[in-house]
Design an enzyme around this catalytic site. Structure first.
Site, PDB file in Angstrom:
ATOM      1  N   HIS A 104       0.111  -2.705  -5.102  1.00  0.00           N
ATOM      2  CA  HIS A 104       0.930  -2.451  -6.291  1.00  0.00           C
ATOM      3  C   HIS A 104       0.683  -3.600  -7.268  1.00  0.00           C
ATOM      4  O   HIS A 104       0.401  -4.734  -6.850  1.00  0.00           O
ATOM      5  CB  HIS A 104       2.424  -2.445  -5.968  1.00  0.00           C
ATOM      6  CG  HIS A 104       2.875  -1.378  -5.031  1.00  0.00           C
ATOM      7  ND1 HIS A 104       2.865  -1.544  -3.668  1.00  0.00           N
ATOM      8  CD2 HIS A 104       3.387  -0.141  -5.265  1.00  0.00           C
ATOM      9  CE1 HIS A 104       3.353  -0.452  -3.087  1.00  0.00           C
ATOM     10  NE2 HIS A 104       3.672   0.413  -4.029  1.00  0.00           N
ATOM     11  N   ASP A 107       2.598  -6.677  -6.482  1.00  0.00           N
ATOM     12  CA  ASP A 107       2.267  -7.356  -5.226  1.00  0.00           C
ATOM     13  C   ASP A 107       1.400  -8.576  -5.481  1.00  0.00           C
ATOM     14  O   ASP A 107       1.526  -9.594  -4.803  1.00  0.00           O
ATOM     15  CB  ASP A 107       1.461  -6.451  -4.281  1.00  0.00           C
ATOM     16  CG  ASP A 107       2.193  -5.202  -3.876  1.00  0.00           C
ATOM     17  OD1 ASP A 107       3.428  -5.255  -3.791  1.00  0.00           O
ATOM     18  OD2 ASP A 107       1.524  -4.188  -3.631  1.00  0.00           O
ATOM     19  N   GLU A 235       2.256  10.730  -3.855  1.00  0.00           N
ATOM     20  CA  GLU A 235       2.689  10.415  -2.492  1.00  0.00           C
ATOM     21  C   GLU A 235       4.115  10.936  -2.277  1.00  0.00           C
ATOM     22  O   GLU A 235       5.079  10.330  -2.750  1.00  0.00           O
ATOM     23  CB  GLU A 235       2.645   8.910  -2.241  1.00  0.00           C
ATOM     24  CG  GLU A 235       3.036   8.537  -0.821  1.00  0.00           C
ATOM     25  CD  GLU A 235       2.894   7.064  -0.542  1.00  0.00           C
ATOM     26  OE1 GLU A 235       3.692   6.544   0.259  1.00  0.00           O
ATOM     27  OE2 GLU A 235       1.989   6.431  -1.111  1.00  0.00           O
ATOM     28  N   GLU A 271       1.815  10.457   3.877  1.00  0.00           N
ATOM     29  CA  GLU A 271       2.238   9.413   4.805  1.00  0.00           C
ATOM     30  C   GLU A 271       2.935  10.038   6.008  1.00  0.00           C
ATOM     31  O   GLU A 271       3.813  10.883   5.863  1.00  0.00           O
ATOM     32  CB  GLU A 271       3.185   8.430   4.117  1.00  0.00           C
ATOM     33  CG  GLU A 271       3.656   7.338   5.060  1.00  0.00           C
ATOM     34  CD  GLU A 271       4.557   6.327   4.397  1.00  0.00           C
ATOM     35  OE1 GLU A 271       5.686   6.132   4.887  1.00  0.00           O
ATOM     36  OE2 GLU A 271       4.134   5.730   3.385  1.00  0.00           O
ATOM     37  N   HIS A 274       6.784   9.591   6.033  1.00  0.00           N
ATOM     38  CA  HIS A 274       7.447  10.447   5.050  1.00  0.00           C
ATOM     39  C   HIS A 274       7.494  11.895   5.529  1.00  0.00           C
ATOM     40  O   HIS A 274       8.458  12.613   5.263  1.00  0.00           O
ATOM     41  CB  HIS A 274       6.729  10.363   3.705  1.00  0.00           C
ATOM     42  CG  HIS A 274       6.817   9.018   3.063  1.00  0.00           C
ATOM     43  ND1 HIS A 274       6.114   8.691   1.923  1.00  0.00           N
ATOM     44  CD2 HIS A 274       7.521   7.907   3.396  1.00  0.00           C
ATOM     45  CE1 HIS A 274       6.381   7.437   1.583  1.00  0.00           C
ATOM     46  NE2 HIS A 274       7.222   6.945   2.466  1.00  0.00           N
ATOM     47  N   ASP A 299      -1.679   7.659   4.183  1.00  0.00           N
ATOM     48  CA  ASP A 299      -1.026   6.395   4.482  1.00  0.00           C
ATOM     49  C   ASP A 299      -0.768   6.371   5.982  1.00  0.00           C
ATOM     50  O   ASP A 299       0.058   7.130   6.495  1.00  0.00           O
ATOM     51  CB  ASP A 299       0.277   6.258   3.701  1.00  0.00           C
ATOM     52  CG  ASP A 299       0.088   5.474   2.409  1.00  0.00           C
ATOM     53  OD1 ASP A 299      -1.070   5.207   2.047  1.00  0.00           O
ATOM     54  OD2 ASP A 299       1.088   5.140   1.754  1.00  0.00           O
ATOM     55  N   ASP A 310      12.740   4.646   6.763  1.00  0.00           N
ATOM     56  CA  ASP A 310      11.296   4.459   6.678  1.00  0.00           C
ATOM     57  C   ASP A 310      10.877   3.161   7.362  1.00  0.00           C
ATOM     58  O   ASP A 310      10.853   2.102   6.738  1.00  0.00           O
ATOM     59  CB  ASP A 310      10.918   4.422   5.190  1.00  0.00           C
ATOM     60  CG  ASP A 310       9.491   4.846   4.931  1.00  0.00           C
ATOM     61  OD1 ASP A 310       8.785   5.130   5.898  1.00  0.00           O
ATOM     62  OD2 ASP A 310       9.106   4.905   3.748  1.00  0.00           O
ATOM     63  N   ASP A 312       7.922   2.436   8.849  1.00  0.00           N
ATOM     64  CA  ASP A 312       6.532   2.048   8.541  1.00  0.00           C
ATOM     65  C   ASP A 312       5.869   1.251   9.668  1.00  0.00           C
ATOM     66  O   ASP A 312       5.389   0.142   9.468  1.00  0.00           O
ATOM     67  CB  ASP A 312       6.475   1.225   7.254  1.00  0.00           C
ATOM     68  CG  ASP A 312       6.654   2.075   6.013  1.00  0.00           C
ATOM     69  OD1 ASP A 312       6.390   3.274   6.087  1.00  0.00           O
ATOM     70  OD2 ASP A 312       7.077   1.523   4.975  1.00  0.00           O
ATOM     71  N   ASP A 342      -0.447   1.579   5.526  1.00  0.00           N
ATOM     72  CA  ASP A 342       0.833   1.312   4.864  1.00  0.00           C
ATOM     73  C   ASP A 342       1.871   1.087   5.966  1.00  0.00           C
ATOM     74  O   ASP A 342       2.808   1.865   6.147  1.00  0.00           O
ATOM     75  CB  ASP A 342       1.213   2.500   3.980  1.00  0.00           C
ATOM     76  CG  ASP A 342       2.466   2.240   3.179  1.00  0.00           C
ATOM     77  OD1 ASP A 342       2.943   1.100   3.174  1.00  0.00           O
ATOM     78  OD2 ASP A 342       2.986   3.193   2.566  1.00  0.00           O
TER      79      ASP A 342
END
Length: 441
Positions: A104, A107, A235, A271, A274, A299, A310, A312, A342
């Site tokens: 991003h 980031d 996404e 993802e 998700h 992802d 989430d 991850d 991700d």
């Protein structure tokens, strides 16, 4: 000439040592140079490291601050720290043998007091990233803009009721597209982190969705203007952070894109976490996108099915990944997309070495799943079963149904005069699950 700082001094580039190795810092299944159909495994899988989790993640969660402290985060100048952090990142990308990275905009460079200052910060760090890409050969899979963290976006970005916020988000994406182009990014992702609502008492849903569509059309137009030819990706994500996200899942995303005439410009970045939060399987979301030619990228993570948020995590579930790979391979692959990790370390995994263990496990699991899926396809038993199950549509009135050359009147007459009562056929789910298990073990 001063030697560059080693941020992971005790770790050599990760090597492939095969399934029999006991070395925790070696690949057991991912051999980047192994060739399939004229391409290396590296070219097939196109792994990418998510900069935000691996190099901005602190281990913080809703119940406590961060636990992960990295030596390269020291210093009072945020811009200087950002450059050193990037150097640590590229050392890791090389040592883990990832051909791509993703980020991003916020980031990699700190926000300034104004948008102009923020853009200047970004330009300086992007120049450093470009030099590091050239020196290492690591490429940018995709870029994106963080339109969800700053308080200005608490009510959304493109769907914000304040046009001033919409304009600011547009300016931020404009710059993010420019730097993605500058770094040779092959895709650009839109993740509507707060594009949704908490309550309809204060929300004009129809107007917000129209504004989101207008925003995406502007992005398409600007990409053409500056010569960015990368693939735009949506996404999907349900529930988090808003109660109802407009990009809830692939199916709702397809409906949105078609409603507003955007379907030719976008594919989906899917993802795993998700998908399950939306009440679907990972494979379901892949199949839904592939069915309309809109499968773009992955992802690569997973959630904890006992938690409704989430998480991850790195995915090492070979069964789940094999099913996903079957669908991806049937669809012809991901094109300019890839498998982007991700995923983040657990709050208690605080050693730099843990970054390597996490990515090795994920890369090995996807590589093994890829190989198993290829064996399943080559063997042909599963595809033959599915083809036989639908064989009645390959000729006669079944083919007429698919070609829309018949209707209710003709089918009614056919059933009453000739066909009679259908004879049910077993779907043989248990047999097929056993068949899958044979490949997995």
């Amino acid at each position: 000439m001063k030697k560059p700082t080693q941020h992971f001094p005790g770790i050599a580039p990760i090597r492939f040592e095969g399934p029999g190795t006991d070395n925790p810092l070696a690949f057991r299944h991912y051999d980047p140079a192994e060739r399939f159909d004229g391409r290396t495994l590296e070219e097939h899988l196109r792994f990418s490291v998510a900069y935000w989790h691996s190099f901005r993640g602190t281990g913080g969660d809703p119940f406590g601050p961060g636990t992960i402290q990295r030596p390269w985060e020291q210093g009072r100048d945020p811009l200087a720290v950002a450059k050193v952090r990037l150097e640590a990142g590229f050392e890791f990308f090389q040592k883990i043998r990832s051909p791509f990275w993703c980020f991003h905009d916020r980031d990699i460079a700190p926000e300034g007091a104004t948008l102009a200052e923020t853009n200047r910060n970004l330009d300086k760090v992007v120049a450093h990233a470009k030099a590091l890409q050239k020196a290492t050969g690591v490429k940018l899979l995709w870029g994106t803009a963080n339109l969800f963290s700053h308080p200005r976006y608490m009510c959304g970005a493109a769907t914000n009721p304040d046009a001033h916020v919409f304009a600011y988000a547009a300016a931020q994406v404009k710059k993010a597209l420019e730097v993605t182009l500058e770094l040779g990014g092959q895709n650009y992702v839109f993740w509507g982190g707060r594009e949704g609502y908490e309550t309809l008492l204060n929300t004009d849903l129809k107007r917000e969705q129209a504004h989101l569509a207008a925003f995406l059309h502007m992005a398409v137009d600007y990409a053409k203007e500056i010569g960015f030819k990368g693939q735009f990706l949506i996404e999907p994500k349900p529930k988090e952070p808003t109660k109802h996200q407009y990009d809830f899942d692939v199916a709702s995303g397809i409906a949105f894109l078609r409603t507003f005439g955007l379907e030719k410009h976008f594919k989906f970045n899917i993802e795993t976490n998700h998908a399950t939060l939306a009440g679907h399987t990972f494979q379901h979301e892949i199949e839904t996108a592939a069915a309309v030619g809109m499968l773009g990228s992955i992802d690569a993570n997973t959630g904890d099915l006992l938690l409704g948020w989430d998480t991850d995590q790195f995915n090492t579930d070979v069964r789940e990944l094999t099913l996903a790979m079957l669908s991806i391979l049937k669809a012809g692959g991901l094109g300019t997309g890839g498998f982007n990790f991700d995923a983040k370390l657990r709050r208690t995994s605080i050693d730099p070495e843990d970054l390597f263990h996490a990515h090795i496990g994920g890369m090995d699991a996807y590589a093994l799943a890829f190989k198993i899926a290829r064996r399943i396809i080559a063997d042909g038993q599963l595809s033959l079963f599915v083809a036989d199950r639908y064989a009645s549509y390959d000729s006669g009135f079944g083919r007429d149904i698919e070609r829309r050359k018949t209707g209710f009147r003709q089918l009614d007459a056919l059933v009453q005069k000739k066909l009679g009562e259908p004879k049910p056929r077993s779907a043989k789910q248990e047999y097929l699950e056993n068949l899958l298990a044979r490949y997995l073990h």
